[in-house]
Write an enzyme that holds these catalytic residues in place. Structure first.
Site, PDB file in Angstrom:
ATOM      1  N   GLU A 244     -26.834  26.599  -7.377  1.00  0.00           N
ATOM      2  CA  GLU A 244     -26.446  27.528  -8.671  1.00  0.00           C
ATOM      3  C   GLU A 244     -27.935  27.807  -9.278  1.00  0.00           C
ATOM      4  O   GLU A 244     -28.693  26.666  -9.503  1.00  0.00           O
ATOM      5  CB  GLU A 244     -25.900  26.461 -10.030  1.00  0.00           C
ATOM      6  CG  GLU A 244     -24.740  25.940  -9.104  1.00  0.00           C
ATOM      7  CD  GLU A 244     -23.397  26.826  -9.579  1.00  0.00           C
ATOM      8  OE1 GLU A 244     -23.701  27.606 -10.249  1.00  0.00           O
ATOM      9  OE2 GLU A 244     -22.434  26.882  -8.879  1.00  0.00           O
ATOM     10  N   CYS A 280     -30.727  27.954 -17.780  1.00  0.00           N
ATOM     11  CA  CYS A 280     -30.031  29.020 -16.642  1.00  0.00           C
ATOM     12  C   CYS A 280     -29.170  29.988 -17.465  1.00  0.00           C
ATOM     13  O   CYS A 280     -29.122  31.143 -17.162  1.00  0.00           O
ATOM     14  CB  CYS A 280     -29.658  28.077 -15.826  1.00  0.00           C
ATOM     15  SG  CYS A 280     -27.939  27.384 -16.287  1.00  0.00           S
TER      16      CYS A 280
HETATM   17  P1  NAP Z   1     -36.852  24.385  -8.328  1.00  0.00           P
HETATM   18  O1  NAP Z   1     -38.461  24.630  -8.372  1.00  0.00           O
HETATM   19  O2  NAP Z   1     -36.030  25.298  -7.835  1.00  0.00           O
HETATM   20  O3  NAP Z   1     -36.900  23.003  -7.474  1.00  0.00           O
HETATM   21  C1  NAP Z   1     -35.279  22.146  -7.667  1.00  0.00           C
HETATM   22  C2  NAP Z   1     -35.552  21.089  -6.434  1.00  0.00           C
HETATM   23  O4  NAP Z   1     -35.681  21.861  -5.271  1.00  0.00           O
HETATM   24  C3  NAP Z   1     -36.731  20.314  -6.649  1.00  0.00           C
HETATM   25  O5  NAP Z   1     -36.461  18.955  -6.182  1.00  0.00           O
HETATM   26  C4  NAP Z   1     -37.630  20.909  -5.680  1.00  0.00           C
HETATM   27  O6  NAP Z   1     -38.360  19.632  -4.962  1.00  0.00           O
HETATM   28  C5  NAP Z   1     -36.769  21.333  -4.319  1.00  0.00           C
HETATM   29  N1  NAP Z   1     -37.444  22.498  -3.618  1.00  0.00           N
HETATM   30  C6  NAP Z   1     -38.093  23.505  -4.127  1.00  0.00           C
HETATM   31  N2  NAP Z   1     -38.114  24.092  -3.095  1.00  0.00           N
HETATM   32  C7  NAP Z   1     -37.768  23.708  -1.928  1.00  0.00           C
HETATM   33  C8  NAP Z   1     -37.860  24.013  -0.694  1.00  0.00           C
HETATM   34  N3  NAP Z   1     -38.156  25.287  -0.251  1.00  0.00           N
HETATM   35  N4  NAP Z   1     -37.204  23.170   0.149  1.00  0.00           N
HETATM   36  C9  NAP Z   1     -36.474  22.139  -0.262  1.00  0.00           C
HETATM   37  N5  NAP Z   1     -36.537  21.802  -1.448  1.00  0.00           N
HETATM   38  C10 NAP Z   1     -37.162  22.689  -2.339  1.00  0.00           C
HETATM   39  O7  NAP Z   1     -36.518  23.684  -9.835  1.00  0.00           O
HETATM   40  P2  NAP Z   1     -36.549  23.963 -11.243  1.00  0.00           P
HETATM   41  O8  NAP Z   1     -37.981  24.248 -11.631  1.00  0.00           O
HETATM   42  O9  NAP Z   1     -35.575  23.113 -11.949  1.00  0.00           O
HETATM   43  O10 NAP Z   1     -35.925  25.511 -11.392  1.00  0.00           O
HETATM   44  C11 NAP Z   1     -35.903  25.981 -12.632  1.00  0.00           C
HETATM   45  C12 NAP Z   1     -34.632  27.018 -12.311  1.00  0.00           C
HETATM   46  O11 NAP Z   1     -33.404  26.531 -12.366  1.00  0.00           O
HETATM   47  C13 NAP Z   1     -34.587  28.152 -13.292  1.00  0.00           C
HETATM   48  O12 NAP Z   1     -34.571  29.448 -12.519  1.00  0.00           O
HETATM   49  C14 NAP Z   1     -33.276  27.904 -13.937  1.00  0.00           C
HETATM   50  O13 NAP Z   1     -32.597  29.103 -14.459  1.00  0.00           O
HETATM   51  C15 NAP Z   1     -32.569  27.251 -12.926  1.00  0.00           C
HETATM   52  N6  NAP Z   1     -31.267  26.666 -13.389  1.00  0.00           N
HETATM   53  C16 NAP Z   1     -30.048  26.782 -13.048  1.00  0.00           C
HETATM   54  C17 NAP Z   1     -28.841  26.398 -13.501  1.00  0.00           C
HETATM   55  C18 NAP Z   1     -27.454  26.541 -12.980  1.00  0.00           C
HETATM   56  O14 NAP Z   1     -26.665  25.675 -13.409  1.00  0.00           O
HETATM   57  N7  NAP Z   1     -27.251  27.545 -12.341  1.00  0.00           N
HETATM   58  C19 NAP Z   1     -29.198  24.916 -14.408  1.00  0.00           C
HETATM   59  C20 NAP Z   1     -30.429  24.680 -14.747  1.00  0.00           C
HETATM   60  C21 NAP Z   1     -31.434  25.511 -14.040  1.00  0.00           C
HETATM   61  P3  NAP Z   1     -40.342  19.995  -5.249  1.00  0.00           P
HETATM   62  O15 NAP Z   1     -40.376  20.073  -6.816  1.00  0.00           O
HETATM   63  O16 NAP Z   1     -40.487  18.349  -4.958  1.00  0.00           O
HETATM   64  O17 NAP Z   1     -40.610  20.741  -4.097  1.00  0.00           O
END
Ligand code: NAP
Length: 504
Positions: A244, A280
């Protein structure tokens, strides 16, 4: 000569308001993750065999345990996210209520899809859903409770009968570990088997989860970039990754709604700056009728919103980069307030809007991609038909809003019908930011909103991600699963020879 000490791998904890480091949590070792996965794998058959009512009692115990230490958890979350206490208290209470909701959904039982057909010749065929096995969950930075260690993905997977291993988000490592300890202990004390739930820390630990043959599904909430990386990684083993992600959620204001200009403008600003724009469901783009003063009214409302810290240094850097990428497209931008007036503290940023032309909303443009943080695009249109055509050029998204002039508003009817084909949820005369946990919720959408458009990560439909159907043909009654035994011991709705039979 003494060598400089090498710090073991860890997630450091920072105060977003000051940028100061306040602690650290060591990464799990490969051996620790392996042990947790083995334990989860051993727990899987027991979880799957027990009735949903038993799992409901465990989940309720975990919700109670979390609420019992709410002040401590909110304090930790506040220190690591910079989000307000009231917001965090509300999120924690909703997390506990959502967990109970998912347990109740499991007890209602329709997610099991139990059905039985009597075939010609006296044979029978039954079909029902079984839990997939161990689920790995990657929580998001911006909802430390709602999409975190005991959030929607975790609670719905547990309710569906799957052991869960959560990868802690580095934006709140201390909270993740403490919350994980409370949930794990409460589940075990309530009778759940060892291995039902655990938490791992560190980027490599996350990869180890996705690569492990023990893990049968992954639920991810976060950025498109990370989501895509995990989808590709999971595809190597053919396991589903329910990612998501973040999108630009559009708002369409019809000409007939212009009479409500100031309240719509204020509502828009409140919604896109909520939680410093780190939702999000943030409305990232508003289409407003030209000639009614919407842009000025929005700019006025933005000027009253104070600066607020973003969650992490990485998100703050990405926000600055994103603004730089969006600005060359700008016809006009509301000046960032306050940051010029006083030195920036921590990861603090000011909200802003960027005005762009309708014609600039073209596939492939940076304008159509999310910029996480308190920024939104304002687009004025002359012709509603041209604005409706632009809605079709946007990326599919999680949510959208339509503001109407009342019941007889054809532009609104057209927009709702059009958006329904492209987004997960269309909100009429209300903002998309709030997501209710209920049976009729759809929190998902076509790519790139999610990797699985049939799935939802919030609401009663969320359990469907963690089960798979199986059939038994000509089985003896002792071989049938309990839910399909004639006496219906779990009191479930079932489809018998094509007819849905509620339990009475
Ligand atoms: P993120 O940077 O996407 O990272 C999320 C998780 O994934 C972290 O634990 C991160 O670990 C891991 N990760 C990142 N890159 C990876 C890779 N290449 N391989 C494996 N694991 C990886 O997280 P975020 O800062 O929370 O992202 C914010 C985004 O989330 C926004 O775009 C927002 O809109 C979206 N969001 C969506 C929803 C929804 O319900 N659709 C809800 C809330 C937020 P590390 O940091 O340890 O690298």
């Amino acid at each position: 000569m003494t060598l400089p000490a090498v710090e073991p791998a860890h997630d450091a904890s920072f105060d977003p308001a000051s940028g100061e480091r306040t602690g650290a949590v060591a990464h799990s070792t490969g051996a620790e993750v392996g042990h947790i996965l083995d334990s989860a794998n051993r727990a899987a058959p027991a979880l799957a065999a027990l009735s949903p009512a038993i799992r409901q009692a465990w989940i309720a115990a975990a919700a109670d345990a979390v609420l019992a230490v709410a002040d401590e958890l909110v304090g930790l979350a506040r220190a690591e996210t910079g989000l307000g206490v009231a917001r965090l208290e509300g999120e924690l209470n909703r997390m506990a209520a959502s967990a109970r909701f998912y347990a109740g959904v499991a007890c209602e039982g329709s997610y099991l899809g139990a059905s039985r057909d009597d075939l010609d010749g006296g044979s029978t065929l039954v079909r029902w859903n079984i839990p997939v096995g161990v689920v790995a969950v990657f929580g998001a930075s911006n909802f430390p409770f709602g999409f975190g260690i005991f959030g929607h993905d975790v609670a719905s997977a547990l309710a569906a009968g799957c052991p869960v291993v959560v990868k802690a988000h580095p934006a709140h490592p201390r909270l993740s570990v403490r919350l994980g300890q409370i949930v794990r202990d409460a589940l075990l004390n309530a009778g759940a088997p060892e291995g039902t739930f655990d938490v791992v820390v560190g980027f490599d630990s996350g990869l180890q989860l996705v690569d492990s043959p023990v893990v049968r599904a992954v639920a991810f909430t976060g950025s498109q970039q990370a989501g895509l990386a995990l989808v590709e990684r999971g595809a190597r083993r053919g396991i589903p990754v329910f990612a998501e992600m973040g999108t630009v959620n559009p708002v369409f204001v019809t000409p007939a709604a212009a009479a409500d200009r100031d309240s719509i403008a204020q509502g828009f600003v409140d919604s896109f700056t909520l939680g410093a724009g780190q939702f999000c469901t943030k409305p990232g783009l508003i289409l407003v009728p030209a000639g009614h003063g919407f842009a000025a009214s929005i700019a006025e409302a933005v000027s009253r919103v104070p600066a607020a810290p973003l969650l992490t240094a990485g998100i703050a850097a990405a926000f600055a980069r994103g603004i730089g990428e969006l600005n060359p497209h700008a016809a006009a931008a509301s000046a960032p307030v306050k940051t010029e007036a006083h030195p920036v503290a921590g990861y603090e940023v000011s909200p802003r809007t960027i005005a762009v032309d309708l014609a600039q909303l073209t596939p492939g443009s940076r304008l159509l991609e999310e910029c996480f943080g308190p920024v939104a695009l304002v687009v004025e249109y002359d012709d509603p038909a041209a604005a409706l055509a632009a809605l079709d050029r946007l990326q599919p998204s999680l949510a959208a809003s339509v503001f109407t002039g009342g019941d007889a508003d054809t532009d609104a009817d057209l927009a709702v019908a059009q958006l329904t084909r492209r987004v997960g949820r269309v909100a009429v005369n209300t903002w998309p930011t709030g997501v209710a946990t209920s049976w009729s919720q759809q929190h998902g959408g076509p790519w790139p909103a999610t990797s699985r458009p049939e799935a939802t990560s919030v609401g009663g439909g969320g359990l469907a991600r963690f089960v798979r159907p199986v059939s038994l043909q000509n089985a003896t009654s002792i071989q049938l699963p309990l839910m399909l035994q004639p006496q219906n011991p779990w009191k479930l709705p079932r489809r018998l020879n094509g007819r849905l039979v509620p339990f009475e």
